[in-house]
Design a protein around this motif. Structure first.
Motif, PDB file in Angstrom:
ATOM      1  N   ASN A 218      -9.269   5.163  40.343  1.00  0.00           N
ATOM      2  CA  ASN A 218      -9.916   5.741  39.170  1.00  0.00           C
ATOM      3  C   ASN A 218      -9.588   7.229  38.982  1.00  0.00           C
ATOM      4  OD1 ASN A 218     -11.485   6.465  37.069  1.00  0.00           O
ATOM      5  ND2 ASN A 218     -13.449   5.926  38.019  1.00  0.00           N
TER       6      ASN A 218
ATOM      7  N   SER B 286      -8.583  17.667  32.224  1.00  0.00           N
ATOM      8  CA  SER B 286      -9.972  18.106  32.316  1.00  0.00           C
ATOM      9  C   SER B 286     -10.049  19.606  32.604  1.00  0.00           C
ATOM     10  CB  SER B 286     -10.739  17.294  33.353  1.00  0.00           C
ATOM     11  OG  SER B 286     -10.411  17.757  34.631  1.00  0.00           O
TER      12      SER B 286
ATOM     13  N   ALA C 148     -10.584  13.901  38.619  1.00  0.00           N
ATOM     14  CA  ALA C 148     -10.628  15.068  37.743  1.00  0.00           C
ATOM     15  C   ALA C 148     -11.913  15.863  37.880  1.00  0.00           C
ATOM     16  CB  ALA C 148     -10.435  14.620  36.299  1.00  0.00           C
ATOM     17  N   LYS C 149     -12.912  15.322  38.580  1.00  0.00           N
ATOM     18  CA  LYS C 149     -14.196  16.029  38.689  1.00  0.00           C
ATOM     19  C   LYS C 149     -14.077  17.300  39.509  1.00  0.00           C
ATOM     20  CE  LYS C 149     -17.260  12.134  37.966  1.00  0.00           C
ATOM     21  NZ  LYS C 149     -17.927  11.034  38.687  1.00  0.00           N
TER      22      LYS C 149
ATOM     23  N   LYS D  82      -5.049  13.450  34.592  1.00  0.00           N
ATOM     24  CA  LYS D  82      -6.502  13.616  34.425  1.00  0.00           C
ATOM     25  C   LYS D  82      -6.963  15.002  34.846  1.00  0.00           C
ATOM     26  CE  LYS D  82      -8.403  10.305  32.408  1.00  0.00           C
ATOM     27  NZ  LYS D  82      -9.000  10.641  31.101  1.00  0.00           N
TER      28      LYS D  82
ATOM     29  N   GLU E  79     -10.340   9.207  36.720  1.00  0.00           N
ATOM     30  CA  GLU E  79     -11.481   9.983  36.211  1.00  0.00           C
ATOM     31  C   GLU E  79     -12.195  10.692  37.360  1.00  0.00           C
ATOM     32  OE1 GLU E  79     -12.397  10.226  33.012  1.00  0.00           O
ATOM     33  OE2 GLU E  79     -11.077   8.681  32.162  1.00  0.00           O
ATOM     34  N   GLU E  80     -12.313   9.994  38.490  1.00  0.00           N
ATOM     35  CA  GLU E  80     -12.977  10.560  39.666  1.00  0.00           C
ATOM     36  C   GLU E  80     -12.223  11.782  40.177  1.00  0.00           C
ATOM     37  OE1 GLU E  80     -15.807   9.711  41.436  1.00  0.00           O
ATOM     38  OE2 GLU E  80     -16.201   8.587  39.581  1.00  0.00           O
TER      39      GLU E  80
ATOM     40  N   HIS F  84      -3.429  10.473  38.017  1.00  0.00           N
ATOM     41  CA  HIS F  84      -4.400  11.386  38.614  1.00  0.00           C
ATOM     42  C   HIS F  84      -4.080  12.826  38.221  1.00  0.00           C
ATOM     43  CE1 HIS F  84      -6.307   8.297  41.184  1.00  0.00           C
ATOM     44  NE2 HIS F  84      -5.101   7.751  41.134  1.00  0.00           N
TER      45      HIS F  84
END
Ligand code: ATP
Ligand code: MG
Length: 250
Positions: free
Chosen positions: A209, A241, A214-215, A237, A211-212, A234
């Motif tokens: 994932n 972000s 990019a946190k 992302k 999205e994870e 990855h």
């Protein structure tokens, strides 16, 4: 005019053959920003037969590194001309000394690095890639015969010009480049790991994932993968972000 607050100032680092050029090229297809590749700058000097080029030619053939001060002059001056625009550096800095010089140059202008991406590719997969790699030397575009072949055999997709082997893409020189990576570049990675408040460490082979990934806003992001295709979503992302103002490339 507050663009400098969101300005992309990022490094892409990784062992020789880890895919720095491939990933930078993919990013350039998505967004408009400037890329400076240390290896490409040196190869351009070699083909123009400048004084720096003559020196670089000998050093590169041996799998050695150019002196820190020479590299800082070359790349630092270019970075200065980019001023407030978005940029990514590929292959510079490459030693602790170069990193410290770059950091202090940026500090003087009140602009620290925003993101350091380390492409963490296992050594056993890299040699194979290097041997399969063909390069369009004028642009630095790279192709791989097995998973990223040119549309026409032996020709660059964009210009149609012939592809060639880089002189340092052979088993012997590659061994030396890997050694110098461990000796010179590992300490630099350690420097940026320490500078980073928190570190993002992602295994792109198992973490499906992006999205994870990019946190958070860590300076140092380690992306581990066997192939550029695993790492790419990855990386995209994180860049999206972190630098949401980037304009898409036309
Ligand atoms: P790849 O292009 O596959 O990522 P690489 O990082 O070894 O591999 P380049 O970045 O193209 O290759 O650099 C080629 C050579 O140019 C290096 O082996 C080194 O001799 C020299 N060089 C490039 N960047 C630097 C630097 N920042 N400092 C000193 N020498 C450099
Ligand atoms: Mg390169």
């Amino acid at each position: 005019a507050r663009r400098s607050d969101s300005q992309m100032r990022m490094l892409i680092v990784g062992s020789p053959g880890s895919g720095k050029g491939t990933q930078s090229t993919r990013l350039l297809k998505e967004y408009s920003f400037s890329v400076l590749s240390a290896g490409d700058v040196l190869r351009s000097h070699i083909s123009r037969r400048t004084e720096i080029g003559q020196r670089a030619d000998a050093v590169i053939k041996q799998g050695g590194l150019m002196p820190d001060a020479v590299m800082m002059d070359l790349i630092g001056s270019e970075v200065k001309t980019l001023a407030d625009s978005d940029w990514l550096l590929d292959g510079f800095p490459r030693t602790l000394g170069q990193a410290e010089m770059l950091d202090s140059m940026l500090e003087q202008s009140g602009k620290a690095l925003r993101l350091v991406i380390n492409l963490d590719v296992p050594e056993d997969v890299i040699l194979d890639r290097i041997l399969q790699r063909w390069t369009h030397l004028p642009s630095g575009r790279v192709y791989n015969l097995s998973y990223n072949p040119p549309k026409v055999e032996g020709k660059d997709d964009v210009t149609g010009e012939p592809l060639s082997k880089r002189e340092d893409d052979n088993v012997e020189t590659f061994g030396k480049r890997l050694k110098s990576f461990h000796a010179q570049t590992e300490p630099m990675l350690e420097h940026y790991r320490k500078k980073s408040g928190s570190i993002v460490d992602v295994d792109c082979r198992s973490n499906t994932n992006p999205e994870e990934t990019a946190k958070g806003d860590a300076l140092f992001v380690n992306l581990k993968g066997d192939t550029s295709n695993q790492i790419w979503p990855h990386l995209l992302k994180v860049v999206q972000s972190r630098f949401p103002h980037l304009k898409s490339a036309t």
